[in-house]
Design a protein around this motif. Structure first.
Motif, mmCIF file in Angstrom:
data_model
loop_
_atom_site.group_PDB
_atom_site.id
_atom_site.type_symbol
_atom_site.label_atom_id
_atom_site.label_comp_id
_atom_site.label_asym_id
_atom_site.label_seq_id
_atom_site.Cartn_x
_atom_site.Cartn_y
_atom_site.Cartn_z
ATOM 1 N N ARG A 1 -7.033 -4.764 25.411
ATOM 2 C CA ARG A 1 -6.439 -5.118 26.722
ATOM 3 C C ARG A 1 -7.488 -5.151 27.833
ATOM 4 N N VAL A 2 -8.560 -4.391 27.648
ATOM 5 C CA VAL A 2 -9.626 -4.323 28.657
ATOM 6 C C VAL A 2 -10.427 -5.624 28.689
ATOM 7 N N PHE B 1 -6.471 2.800 19.276
ATOM 8 C CA PHE B 1 -7.573 2.608 20.210
ATOM 9 C C PHE B 1 -7.886 1.120 20.376
ATOM 10 N N LEU B 2 -7.922 0.399 19.268
ATOM 11 C CA LEU B 2 -8.230 -1.033 19.314
ATOM 12 C C LEU B 2 -7.253 -1.799 20.192
ATOM 13 N N LYS B 3 -5.989 -1.488 20.051
ATOM 14 C CA LYS B 3 -4.979 -2.181 20.852
ATOM 15 C C LYS B 3 -5.199 -1.932 22.336
ATOM 16 N N ILE C 1 -5.725 -11.693 18.766
ATOM 17 C CA ILE C 1 -7.010 -11.114 18.371
ATOM 18 C C ILE C 1 -8.060 -12.168 18.052
ATOM 19 N N GLU C 2 -7.791 -13.411 18.394
ATOM 20 C CA GLU C 2 -8.733 -14.461 18.017
ATOM 21 C C GLU C 2 -10.113 -14.277 18.645
ATOM 22 N N ASP C 3 -10.179 -13.504 19.717
ATOM 23 C CA ASP C 3 -11.478 -13.268 20.349
ATOM 24 C C ASP C 3 -12.189 -12.026 19.805
ATOM 25 N N MET C 4 -11.556 -11.322 18.872
ATOM 26 C CA MET C 4 -12.156 -10.143 18.265
ATOM 27 C C MET C 4 -12.956 -10.570 17.033
#
Length: 131
Positions: A53-54, A47-49, A83-86
């Motif tokens: 993308r959204v 789900f995270l992946k 993922i640096e923005d997560m």
């Protein structure tokens, strides 16, 4: 407006429920912030992946000790993506100093919270969602 999500991956549904209730009580979860939870790290990772993308803001609350795959296994999979923005936080009952040391090796982890999440952790999550 881009979506804002808090995603909890924890094999213990009671811990997920407690986390959700605490975030709701402090009004961190609201009409602008969705909360999704997974007791399966494999399903949560999938789900995270897709969710990543959204775009938008993603806060991940990740347990360490899980049977299917550990939180560190999830982190290793996530590190293969951008993922640096997560905003990734470990939310765990582990008191192992080895786990803390291992967590320090991931420069993209924003914090390490003990279960249940406390006021300080809630405010940190809230501040991540304001970006």
């Amino acid at each position: 407006m881009l979506p804002k999500s808090i995603i909890s991956i924890d094999d213990d549904p009671i811990c997920i429920l407690v986390t959700r209730k605490l975030l709701e009580k402090k009004q961190v979860i609201n009409e602008q912030v969705e909360f999704k939870s997974f007791t399966s790290p494999v399903k949560g990772l999938s789900f995270l992946k897709e969710r990543h993308r959204v775009g938008g803001v993603i806060v991940l609350l990740l347990d360490i000790n899980m049977p299917e795959m550990s939180g560190f296994d999830v982190l290793n999979e996530l590190s293969k993506n951008q993922i640096e923005d997560m905003h990734i936080f470990l939310l765990t009952s582990s008191i192992s100093s080895a786990h803390r040391k291992m967590a320090d090796e991931y420069d993209f982890i924003k914090g390490f919270f003990n279960k249940p999440i406390n006021e300080e952790g809630i405010e940190i999550v809230r501040s991540c969602l304001k970006t």
